[in-house]
Design a protein around this motif. Structure first.
Motif, short mmCIF file in Angstrom:
data_model
loop_
_atom_site.label_atom_id
_atom_site.label_comp_id
_atom_site.label_asym_id
_atom_site.label_seq_id
_atom_site.Cartn_x
_atom_site.Cartn_y
_atom_site.Cartn_z
N ASP A 92 61.56 4.45 -14.57
CA ASP A 92 62.08 4.96 -13.29
C ASP A 92 60.94 5.34 -12.35
O ASP A 92 61.04 5.15 -11.14
CB ASP A 92 62.99 6.17 -13.54
CG ASP A 92 64.30 5.76 -14.19
OD1 ASP A 92 64.67 4.57 -14.11
OD2 ASP A 92 64.96 6.63 -14.78
N GLY A 93 59.86 5.87 -12.91
CA GLY A 93 58.71 6.20 -12.08
C GLY A 93 58.13 4.98 -11.39
O GLY A 93 57.74 5.03 -10.21
N CYS A 94 58.06 3.86 -12.10
CA CYS A 94 57.59 2.62 -11.48
C CYS A 94 58.53 2.17 -10.37
O CYS A 94 58.08 1.71 -9.31
CB CYS A 94 57.47 1.52 -12.55
SG CYS A 94 56.12 1.78 -13.72
N ARG A 95 59.81 2.31 -10.59
CA ARG A 95 60.78 1.89 -9.59
C ARG A 95 60.68 2.78 -8.34
O ARG A 95 60.77 2.29 -7.21
CB ARG A 95 62.19 1.93 -10.18
CG ARG A 95 62.36 0.91 -11.31
CD ARG A 95 63.68 1.04 -12.03
NE ARG A 95 64.77 0.57 -11.19
CZ ARG A 95 65.72 1.35 -10.69
NH1 ARG A 95 65.72 2.65 -10.96
NH2 ARG A 95 66.68 0.84 -9.95
N PHE A 96 60.48 4.10 -8.54
CA PHE A 96 60.31 4.99 -7.39
C PHE A 96 59.10 4.57 -6.55
O PHE A 96 59.13 4.63 -5.32
CB PHE A 96 60.09 6.44 -7.85
CG PHE A 96 61.24 7.07 -8.58
CD1 PHE A 96 62.51 6.54 -8.54
CD2 PHE A 96 61.02 8.21 -9.33
CE1 PHE A 96 63.56 7.14 -9.22
CE2 PHE A 96 62.06 8.82 -10.01
CZ PHE A 96 63.33 8.28 -9.97
N PHE A 97 58.05 4.16 -7.25
CA PHE A 97 56.80 3.84 -6.56
C PHE A 97 56.86 2.50 -5.84
O PHE A 97 56.36 2.37 -4.71
CB PHE A 97 55.65 3.84 -7.58
CG PHE A 97 54.29 3.77 -6.96
CD1 PHE A 97 53.66 4.91 -6.49
CD2 PHE A 97 53.63 2.55 -6.85
CE1 PHE A 97 52.40 4.84 -5.90
CE2 PHE A 97 52.37 2.47 -6.27
CZ PHE A 97 51.76 3.62 -5.79
N PHE A 98 57.49 1.50 -6.47
CA PHE A 98 57.39 0.14 -5.95
C PHE A 98 58.60 -0.32 -5.13
O PHE A 98 58.47 -1.27 -4.36
CB PHE A 98 57.17 -0.84 -7.10
CG PHE A 98 55.79 -0.75 -7.71
CD1 PHE A 98 54.68 -1.19 -7.02
CD2 PHE A 98 55.63 -0.22 -8.98
CE1 PHE A 98 53.41 -1.11 -7.58
CE2 PHE A 98 54.36 -0.13 -9.54
CZ PHE A 98 53.26 -0.58 -8.84
N PRO B 122 61.28 0.25 -2.26
CA PRO B 122 61.64 1.09 -1.10
C PRO B 122 63.09 1.58 -1.15
O PRO B 122 63.37 2.72 -0.78
CB PRO B 122 61.40 0.16 0.09
CG PRO B 122 60.39 -0.83 -0.39
CD PRO B 122 60.70 -1.04 -1.83
N GLY B 123 64.01 0.73 -1.63
CA GLY B 123 65.40 1.16 -1.71
C GLY B 123 65.59 2.31 -2.67
O GLY B 123 66.33 3.26 -2.38
N ALA B 124 64.93 2.25 -3.81
CA ALA B 124 65.01 3.35 -4.79
C ALA B 124 64.41 4.62 -4.21
O ALA B 124 64.94 5.72 -4.42
CB ALA B 124 64.31 2.96 -6.08
N ARG B 125 63.31 4.48 -3.45
CA ARG B 125 62.68 5.66 -2.84
C ARG B 125 63.62 6.31 -1.81
O ARG B 125 63.69 7.54 -1.74
CB ARG B 125 61.35 5.30 -2.17
CG ARG B 125 60.21 5.16 -3.13
CD ARG B 125 58.87 5.27 -2.40
NE ARG B 125 58.72 4.29 -1.34
CZ ARG B 125 58.33 3.03 -1.54
NH1 ARG B 125 58.09 2.59 -2.76
NH2 ARG B 125 58.20 2.21 -0.51
#
Length: 280
Positions: free
Chosen positions: A101-107, A109-112
């Motif tokens: 999940d941390g990788c997804r938050f970082f990479f 934009p939609g997840a951020r």
């Protein structure tokens, strides 16, 4: 120095209960430990099943400082699943795969964007309680993640964020040290106060009387935070993911006369973040 916005006493201590609102048994323990024991603060899970009960208890405990325990892993979200489908399952619950999940938050934009919306929703829910915001931390210390931290600082500023937990324990794992240093620098740059060290990571779920007394005997100078997971029952009776936790033993430590005597002897300056981190 505990952040640019605060001046640390030579020795001061905050004793905090995490997971306030998770279960009525946790809330009952927090009330007991504040009223009859040595507990100073609690970190509220605003979307947890017993959050309303926790808020009601906090309102009748003027000596309890309450902060926001951001839940972005292994717990329920504030927003409905349709608003944050990239973050939660169909039941609206965050998973436990924090590295993924941390990788997804970082990479992504939609997840951020969804993460920002959820963090804002949790701050708004806390503000709606009418309780003063003493501090902010994250479940499983997820605020060590730079994206989570950036959003927490940016959004929290609108809600009066003044203090954040620095989860820096003695002999922290080498892998965590760069992230702890980054967190400390980012908090200083933002003018957000923080503790100098914590006790409770290595013995999470097992902060019994003997462990706590041993920790009190070797406290360093500066502002420390010892955090607990008290409840009147233990382990899976609180939640399945805490099967091995000895919640009731942690409550007993907070109620122990020997612990109170040791605290009064070694570190009489105690309270919440707002109490022990004075403005410059």
């Amino acid at each position: 120095m505990s952040g640019q916005a605060a001046v640390a006493s030579p020795r001061a201590l905050i004793l905090t209960a995490d997971d306030f609102g998770l279960h009525p048994a946790v809330n009952e323990a927090v009330e007991m430990a504040c009223r009859d024991g040595v507990l100073n603060a609690a970190s509220l899970m605003v979307a947890a099943p017993a959050a309303a009960d926790a808020v009601a208890r906090a309102r009748r405990l003027p000596g309890l400082r309450v902060g926001l325990h951001l839940v972005l892993a292994d717990g329920p979200a504030m927003l409905p699943p349709a608003r944050i489908p990239a973050l939660v399952d169909a039941q609206g619950r965050f998973g436990s795969a924090m590295a993924r999940d941390g990788c997804r938050f970082f990479f992504l934009p939609g997840a951020r964007r969804q993460l920002a919306a959820e963090i804002r929703a949790q701050f708004e829910a806390f503000a709606a309680t009418g309780l003063a915001l003493d501090h902010v931390n994250a479940h499983k210390h997820f605020h060590l993640h730079p994206t989570v931290l950036s959003l927490t600082l940016a959004i929290g500023r609108e809600f009066g964020l003044r203090a954040v937990r620095l989860p820096r324990e003695h002999r922290a794992p080498l892998l965590l040290r760069p992230w702890l240093a980054l967190l400390r620098r980012r908090l200083a740059a933002a003018g957000v106060a923080h503790n100098d060290y914590v006790v409770g990571i290595a013995n999470s779920g097992a902060m019994d009387e003997a462990t706590l007394l041993a920790a009190l005997a070797r406290l360093p100078a500066g502002v420390g935070e010892i955090y607990f997971h008290p409840a009147v029952v233990s382990g899976a009776e609180v939640t399945a993911t805490m099967r091995g936790y000895r919640h009731a033993d942690e409550l007993a430590a907070l109620l122990s006369p020997r612990v109170r005597a040791a605290l009064d002897r070694t570190v009489p300056r105690r309270g919440g973040f707002a109490d022990v981190l004075a403005p410059a």
